[in-house]
Design a protein around this motif. Structure first.
Motif, PDB file in Angstrom:
ATOM      1  N   ILE A  41       0.826  -1.205   0.000  1.00  0.00           N
ATOM      2  CA  ILE A  41       0.000   0.000   0.000  1.00  0.00           C
ATOM      3  C   ILE A  41       0.863   1.259   0.000  1.00  0.00           C
ATOM      4  N   VAL A  42       2.010   1.203   0.667  1.00  0.00           N
ATOM      5  CA  VAL A  42       2.943   2.334   0.608  1.00  0.00           C
ATOM      6  C   VAL A  42       3.353   2.608  -0.835  1.00  0.00           C
ATOM      7  N   ASP A  43       3.646   1.557  -1.587  1.00  0.00           N
ATOM      8  CA  ASP A  43       4.005   1.726  -3.002  1.00  0.00           C
ATOM      9  C   ASP A  43       2.859   2.356  -3.782  1.00  0.00           C
ATOM     10  N   LEU A  44       1.625   1.920  -3.479  1.00  0.00           N
ATOM     11  CA  LEU A  44       0.460   2.486  -4.161  1.00  0.00           C
ATOM     12  C   LEU A  44       0.303   3.973  -3.812  1.00  0.00           C
ATOM     13  N   VAL A  45       0.470   4.321  -2.539  1.00  0.00           N
ATOM     14  CA  VAL A  45       0.352   5.729  -2.108  1.00  0.00           C
ATOM     15  C   VAL A  45       1.440   6.577  -2.748  1.00  0.00           C
TER      16      VAL A  45
ATOM     17  N   LYS B  20       8.559  10.788  -0.571  1.00  0.00           N
ATOM     18  CA  LYS B  20       9.454  10.093   0.351  1.00  0.00           C
ATOM     19  C   LYS B  20       8.638   9.325   1.394  1.00  0.00           C
ATOM     20  N   VAL B  21       9.237   8.268   1.927  1.00  0.00           N
ATOM     21  CA  VAL B  21       8.627   7.505   3.014  1.00  0.00           C
ATOM     22  C   VAL B  21       9.289   7.945   4.315  1.00  0.00           C
ATOM     23  N   GLU B  22       8.556   8.699   5.142  1.00  0.00           N
ATOM     24  CA  GLU B  22       9.110   9.181   6.413  1.00  0.00           C
ATOM     25  C   GLU B  22       9.137   8.080   7.474  1.00  0.00           C
ATOM     26  N   GLU B  23       8.128   7.250   7.481  1.00  0.00           N
ATOM     27  CA  GLU B  23       8.044   6.122   8.417  1.00  0.00           C
ATOM     28  C   GLU B  23       7.570   4.901   7.650  1.00  0.00           C
ATOM     29  N   LEU B  24       8.208   3.767   7.876  1.00  0.00           N
ATOM     30  CA  LEU B  24       7.791   2.537   7.218  1.00  0.00           C
ATOM     31  C   LEU B  24       7.454   1.487   8.272  1.00  0.00           C
ATOM     32  N   CYS B  25       6.219   1.052   8.288  1.00  0.00           N
ATOM     33  CA  CYS B  25       5.764  -0.047   9.151  1.00  0.00           C
ATOM     34  C   CYS B  25       6.020   0.218  10.634  1.00  0.00           C
ATOM     35  N   GLU B  26       5.736   1.444  11.073  1.00  0.00           N
ATOM     36  CA  GLU B  26       5.851   1.768  12.503  1.00  0.00           C
ATOM     37  C   GLU B  26       4.619   1.237  13.242  1.00  0.00           C
TER      38      GLU B  26
ATOM     39  N   TYR C 159       1.849   1.662  16.103  1.00  0.00           N
ATOM     40  CA  TYR C 159       1.148   2.628  16.946  1.00  0.00           C
ATOM     41  C   TYR C 159       0.132   1.871  17.805  1.00  0.00           C
ATOM     42  N   THR C 160       0.012   2.276  19.041  1.00  0.00           N
ATOM     43  CA  THR C 160      -0.878   1.586  19.971  1.00  0.00           C
ATOM     44  C   THR C 160      -2.098   2.451  20.273  1.00  0.00           C
ATOM     45  N   PHE C 161      -3.275   1.833  20.162  1.00  0.00           N
ATOM     46  CA  PHE C 161      -4.540   2.475  20.475  1.00  0.00           C
ATOM     47  C   PHE C 161      -5.251   1.672  21.561  1.00  0.00           C
ATOM     48  N   ARG C 162      -6.346   2.202  22.061  1.00  0.00           N
ATOM     49  CA  ARG C 162      -7.043   1.542  23.164  1.00  0.00           C
ATOM     50  C   ARG C 162      -7.506   0.130  22.798  1.00  0.00           C
ATOM     51  N   GLN C 163      -7.953  -0.068  21.571  1.00  0.00           N
ATOM     52  CA  GLN C 163      -8.519  -1.354  21.162  1.00  0.00           C
ATOM     53  C   GLN C 163      -7.514  -2.294  20.491  1.00  0.00           C
ATOM     54  N   VAL C 164      -6.579  -1.715  19.721  1.00  0.00           N
ATOM     55  CA  VAL C 164      -5.689  -2.536  18.889  1.00  0.00           C
ATOM     56  C   VAL C 164      -4.319  -1.867  18.742  1.00  0.00           C
ATOM     57  N   HIS C 165      -3.320  -2.658  18.317  1.00  0.00           N
ATOM     58  CA  HIS C 165      -2.059  -2.135  17.795  1.00  0.00           C
ATOM     59  C   HIS C 165      -2.205  -2.063  16.269  1.00  0.00           C
ATOM     60  N   GLN C 166      -1.604  -1.040  15.663  1.00  0.00           N
ATOM     61  CA  GLN C 166      -1.701  -0.881  14.206  1.00  0.00           C
ATOM     62  C   GLN C 166      -0.321  -0.627  13.613  1.00  0.00           C
ATOM     63  N   MET C 167      -0.126  -1.105  12.384  1.00  0.00           N
ATOM     64  CA  MET C 167       1.088  -0.827  11.626  1.00  0.00           C
ATOM     65  C   MET C 167       0.794   0.319  10.659  1.00  0.00           C
ATOM     66  N   ILE C 168       1.536   1.413  10.815  1.00  0.00           N
ATOM     67  CA  ILE C 168       1.261   2.634  10.050  1.00  0.00           C
ATOM     68  C   ILE C 168       2.537   3.106   9.364  1.00  0.00           C
ATOM     69  N   SER C 169       2.416   3.542   8.132  1.00  0.00           N
ATOM     70  CA  SER C 169       3.516   4.179   7.413  1.00  0.00           C
ATOM     71  C   SER C 169       3.137   5.627   7.087  1.00  0.00           C
ATOM     72  N   THR C 170       4.147   6.475   6.933  1.00  0.00           N
ATOM     73  CA  THR C 170       3.917   7.880   6.598  1.00  0.00           C
ATOM     74  C   THR C 170       4.644   8.201   5.298  1.00  0.00           C
ATOM     75  N   VAL C 171       3.864   8.605   4.293  1.00  0.00           N
ATOM     76  CA  VAL C 171       4.402   8.942   2.973  1.00  0.00           C
ATOM     77  C   VAL C 171       4.139  10.421   2.724  1.00  0.00           C
ATOM     78  N   VAL C 172       5.158  11.153   2.277  1.00  0.00           N
ATOM     79  CA  VAL C 172       5.025  12.602   2.077  1.00  0.00           C
ATOM     80  C   VAL C 172       5.469  12.984   0.667  1.00  0.00           C
ATOM     81  N   SER C 173       5.028  14.171   0.249  1.00  0.00           N
ATOM     82  CA  SER C 173       5.476  14.730  -1.024  1.00  0.00           C
ATOM     83  C   SER C 173       5.363  16.247  -0.966  1.00  0.00           C
TER      84      SER C 173
END
Length: 430
Positions: free
Chosen positions: A280-284, A298-304, A306-320
């Protein structure tokens, strides 16, 4: 013309409850709450926009062009949503599945009354206002009792797709993947209730309290409601910088700290989840490249994680970066719908999704957010959300997961149920 005044808030959480309670008198409401979640990219802790001075609502035909003209003509704050089915304005696609909600495909309004909360500083920004009106509203808001009783009828939630049907459909999707038609797609199923009366404010308050997400939304357009506990940002514009933060990868939270940390680490090290996220990062990156300046994606974060009340999530940050002359709506049109809710290749994935799903997505997996007067914007992804049409007495929420070659239908079904937990809990399923 807008004029602002600033006030200091002593108890921001209490004030947010009072503000949202006060907002219930208006036909159009957008309430955005970050729930104090730490974010690198954020302008406000909480925003409330109410009472349309002007508005636009339309189906998907020519919708992005209509929105562009509306945004350029008003040059003001605009709040609203993009439904998933605007895909049909971008590509030769259709949305023929069942729709029990009947929301417009696109809705934005120019609010008369705006409230921006950051820390303990509140900016009140009214359109064509008078001092007496702000004073009267302020006194009304701060004197409100937020412990008002909310009535909700018994809710009989049903699944649009049974477990057996879900497994069959995911198996069909895997067939498309093995044939090379796609290599990832987000497949969703609906939970729904008919002839149901709920108290939207009460349901939202419970959902927000148990989830505390960074992109919570209470939305109202007359009889149509969105109650959202979304953890995901779709896209943000800050000056010439564009930020997209797709989520792919979910793990369960546990009360035991050691077990919870183990779950988090297993997510971080999962080859399957990382593979989904990177696709999905490639698609974004490809989507952002349509409007970016050369070499700025650029990819600022890849597969970081993040923890939330219900679940843990894997999030990437893509910028331009974009040119100053690039239209805000053009950036949205060239990146919508978001990759995390479609798949890759995007058009093929959306065609297959439409053929296998049984519910029109509508606002689910669309986006809610705002434009600033200078053309910046911020939009979330509509997931972990309850949709409700009080006129039709129809309630709906959907959940989904990314299907790749490594997917196991039974495990994907379990992931969907995990994501449904928060909504099921606040609706007190019997």
């Amino acid at each position: 013309m807008r004029t602002s005044i600033v006030k200091t808030i002593t108890d921001s959480d209490q004030f947010k409850h009072q503000l949202l309670t006060w907002a219930q008198q208006f036909r159009e409401v957008v309430y955005l709450d970050s729930n104090h979640y730490p974010q690198k990219y954020s302008s406000y802790d909480c925003v409330l926009a109410v009472d349309a001075f002007t508005l636009i609502q339309t189906d998907y035909h020519n919708a992005f062009e209509d929105l562009k003209q509306y945004q350029q003509q008003t040059k003001d704050w605009l709040f609203g949503y993009l439904s998933y089915d605007l895909k049909n304005d971008i590509e030769k696609l259709t949305s023929n599945n069942f729709d029990g909600l009947h929301f417009p495909d696109l809705f934005f309004f120019q609010p008369k009354k705006l409230f921006f909360l950051k820390g303990n500083q509140l900016e009140i920004c009214y359109l064509n206002f008078c001092d007496d009106e702000i004073t009267d509203d302020w006194n009304e808001i701060t004197s409100l009792d937020t412990n008002l009783s909310q009535t909700t009828s018994d809710i009989n939630i049903r699944q649009r797709i049974t477990k057996k049907e879900y497994i069959e459909k995911v198996t069909q999707m895997l067939g498309h993947i093995h044939r090379g038609d796609i290599y990832e797609a987000n497949f969703c199923m609906e939970f729904y209730a008919e002839n149901t009366t709920i108290a939207p404010l009460g349901i939202f308050s419970k959902l927000n309290a148990i989830s505390e997400p960074p992109f919570a939304v209470f939305f109202r357009n007359h009889t149509q409601y969105l109650l959202s506990a979304s953890p995901e940002r779709y896209i943000r514009k800050e000056g010439n910088k564009i930020i997209s933060q797709p989520i792919k990868g979910t793990a369960k939270r546990f009360e035991d700290p050691l077990q919870d940390e183990k779950s988090k680490q297993e997510l971080a090290q999962s080859a399957k989840e990382r593979s989904e996220n990177i696709m999905i990062v490639d698609l974004v990156r490809n989507d952002l490249a349509h409007t970016s300046t050369k070499g700025s994606v650029k990819v600022e974060e890849l597969c970081e994680i993040y923890t939330f009340r219900q679940v843990h999530q894997m999030i990437s940050t893509v910028v331009s970066e974009v040119e100053p002359t690039t239209q805000a709506v053009t950036i949205l049109k060239t990146t919508f719908p978001m990759g995390s809710m479609t798949g890759a290749p995007k058009i093929s994935a959306m065609q297959i999704i439409e053929s296998l799903e049984e519910t029109k997505r509508g606002l689910y997996s669309g986006a809610v957010g705002y434009f600033t007067p200078n053309g910046d914007f911020d939009f979330n992804v509509i997931i972990r959300s309850i949709l409700y049409n009080s006129h039709e007495q129809y309630l709906s929420f959907s959940v989904g997961s990314a299907i790749t070659a490594e997917a196991t239908p039974e495990k994907e079904y379990e992931e969907c149920l995990l994501k449904a937990n928060a909504m099921l809990n606040v609706l007190k399923i019997k």
